[in-house]
Design a protein around this motif. Sequence first.
Motif, PDB file in Angstrom:
ATOM      1  N   UNK A 128       0.766  -1.286   0.071  1.00 43.50           N
ATOM      2  CA  UNK A 128       0.013  -0.025  -0.063  1.00 43.50           C
ATOM      3  C   UNK A 128       0.709   1.152   0.012  1.00 43.50           C
ATOM      4  N   UNK A 129       1.972   1.392   0.872  1.00 46.10           N
ATOM      5  CA  UNK A 129       2.860   2.409   0.908  1.00 46.10           C
ATOM      6  C   UNK A 129       3.442   2.677  -0.439  1.00 46.10           C
ATOM      7  N   UNK A 130       4.165   1.537  -1.113  1.00 42.08           N
ATOM      8  CA  UNK A 130       4.812   1.669  -2.185  1.00 42.08           C
ATOM      9  C   UNK A 130       3.958   2.094  -3.413  1.00 42.08           C
ATOM     10  N   UNK A 131       2.473   1.535  -3.537  1.00 37.17           N
ATOM     11  CA  UNK A 131       1.528   2.026  -4.571  1.00 37.17           C
ATOM     12  C   UNK A 131       1.112   3.287  -4.185  1.00 37.17           C
ATOM     13  N   UNK A 132       1.073   3.900  -2.974  1.00 37.57           N
ATOM     14  CA  UNK A 132       0.882   5.534  -2.761  1.00 37.57           C
ATOM     15  C   UNK A 132       1.914   6.442  -3.112  1.00 37.57           C
ATOM     16  N   UNK A 133       3.074   5.809  -2.991  1.00 39.38           N
ATOM     17  CA  UNK A 133       4.327   6.634  -3.411  1.00 39.38           C
ATOM     18  C   UNK A 133       4.502   6.943  -4.726  1.00 39.38           C
ATOM     19  N   UNK A 134       4.125   5.870  -5.607  1.00 42.66           N
ATOM     20  CA  UNK A 134       4.019   5.674  -6.906  1.00 42.66           C
ATOM     21  C   UNK A 134       2.904   6.539  -7.462  1.00 42.66           C
ATOM     22  N   UNK A 135       1.756   6.682  -6.977  1.00 42.74           N
ATOM     23  CA  UNK A 135       0.627   7.433  -7.363  1.00 42.74           C
ATOM     24  C   UNK A 135       1.133   9.031  -7.002  1.00 42.74           C
ATOM     25  N   UNK A 136       1.748   9.296  -5.861  1.00 40.12           N
ATOM     26  CA  UNK A 136       2.202  10.562  -5.801  1.00 40.12           C
ATOM     27  C   UNK A 136       3.340  11.007  -6.711  1.00 40.12           C
ATOM     28  N   UNK A 137       4.086  10.195  -6.944  1.00 40.90           N
ATOM     29  CA  UNK A 137       5.119  10.528  -8.117  1.00 40.90           C
ATOM     30  C   UNK A 137       4.651  10.741  -9.455  1.00 40.90           C
ATOM     31  N   UNK A 138       3.434   9.987  -9.898  1.00 45.08           N
ATOM     32  CA  UNK A 138       2.826  10.059 -10.996  1.00 45.08           C
ATOM     33  C   UNK A 138       2.005  11.703 -10.950  1.00 45.08           C
ATOM     34  N   UNK A 139       1.439  11.973  -9.723  1.00 45.13           N
ATOM     35  CA  UNK A 139       0.969  13.305  -9.852  1.00 45.13           C
ATOM     36  C   UNK A 139       1.933  14.424 -10.001  1.00 45.13           C
ATOM     37  N   UNK A 140       2.835  14.413  -9.380  1.00 48.67           N
ATOM     38  CA  UNK A 140       4.002  15.107  -9.258  1.00 48.67           C
ATOM     39  C   UNK A 140       4.458  15.490 -10.728  1.00 48.67           C
ATOM     40  N   UNK A 141       4.671  14.317 -11.195  1.00 40.84           N
ATOM     41  CA  UNK A 141       5.636  14.288 -12.811  1.00 40.84           C
ATOM     42  C   UNK A 141       4.466  14.995 -13.733  1.00 40.84           C
ATOM     43  N   UNK A 165       2.330  17.231 -12.739  1.00 42.45           N
ATOM     44  CA  UNK A 165       2.468  18.745 -12.540  1.00 42.45           C
ATOM     45  C   UNK A 165       3.466  19.352 -12.966  1.00 42.45           C
ATOM     46  N   UNK A 166       4.906  18.892 -12.924  1.00 39.74           N
ATOM     47  CA  UNK A 166       6.017  19.047 -13.628  1.00 39.74           C
ATOM     48  C   UNK A 166       5.917  19.332 -15.121  1.00 39.74           C
ATOM     49  N   UNK A 167       5.183  18.540 -15.868  1.00 40.45           N
ATOM     50  CA  UNK A 167       4.798  18.381 -17.374  1.00 40.45           C
ATOM     51  C   UNK A 167       4.101  19.672 -17.663  1.00 40.45           C
ATOM     52  N   UNK A 168       3.200  19.975 -16.631  1.00 33.27           N
ATOM     53  CA  UNK A 168       2.346  20.963 -17.033  1.00 33.27           C
ATOM     54  C   UNK A 168       3.051  22.579 -16.570  1.00 33.27           C
ATOM     55  N   UNK A 169       4.304  22.436 -16.162  1.00 29.01           N
ATOM     56  CA  UNK A 169       4.950  23.617 -15.718  1.00 29.01           C
ATOM     57  C   UNK A 169       4.630  24.159 -14.427  1.00 29.01           C
ATOM     58  N   UNK A 170       3.753  23.443 -13.787  1.00 27.84           N
ATOM     59  CA  UNK A 170       3.391  24.007 -12.321  1.00 27.84           C
ATOM     60  C   UNK A 170       4.384  24.383 -11.209  1.00 27.84           C
ATOM     61  N   UNK A 171       5.506  23.447 -11.768  1.00 28.61           N
ATOM     62  CA  UNK A 171       6.815  23.568 -10.322  1.00 28.61           C
ATOM     63  C   UNK A 171       7.737  24.758 -10.782  1.00 28.61           C
ATOM     64  N   UNK A 172       7.687  25.205 -11.962  1.00 33.60           N
ATOM     65  CA  UNK A 172       8.704  26.117 -12.749  1.00 33.60           C
ATOM     66  C   UNK A 172       8.977  27.297 -11.502  1.00 33.60           C
ATOM     67  N   UNK A 173       7.809  27.895 -11.089  1.00 41.08           N
ATOM     68  CA  UNK A 173       7.802  29.023 -10.247  1.00 41.08           C
ATOM     69  C   UNK A 173       8.594  28.471  -8.888  1.00 41.08           C
ATOM     70  N   UNK A 174       8.313  27.559  -8.113  1.00 40.27           N
ATOM     71  CA  UNK A 174       8.971  27.145  -7.202  1.00 40.27           C
ATOM     72  C   UNK A 174      10.478  26.708  -7.213  1.00 40.27           C
TER      73      UNK A 174
END
Length: 76
Positions: free
Chosen positions: A37-50, A52-61
Amino acid sequence: MSATNIEVNPELLADAMRLLGTKTKKDTVNAALREVVQRLKRLEALERMTARAERGELDPAIRAYEARKAAQRSDA
């Protein structure tokens, strides 16, 4: 918690017990489920972060972080 009777491959169980450092079958099954469960949750979080990065949402940060680091270097 609920009681469940299952058939478990004894070789896999022994490997899991060794790798997880557990002593009982119950602890091993619970630890293995927790790990999955923890591993799959981390994978889901990584997919969401990826995404966001692809949409450029992390550029200001990233720019703000780089500016702080540059300011720290110039203060030193």
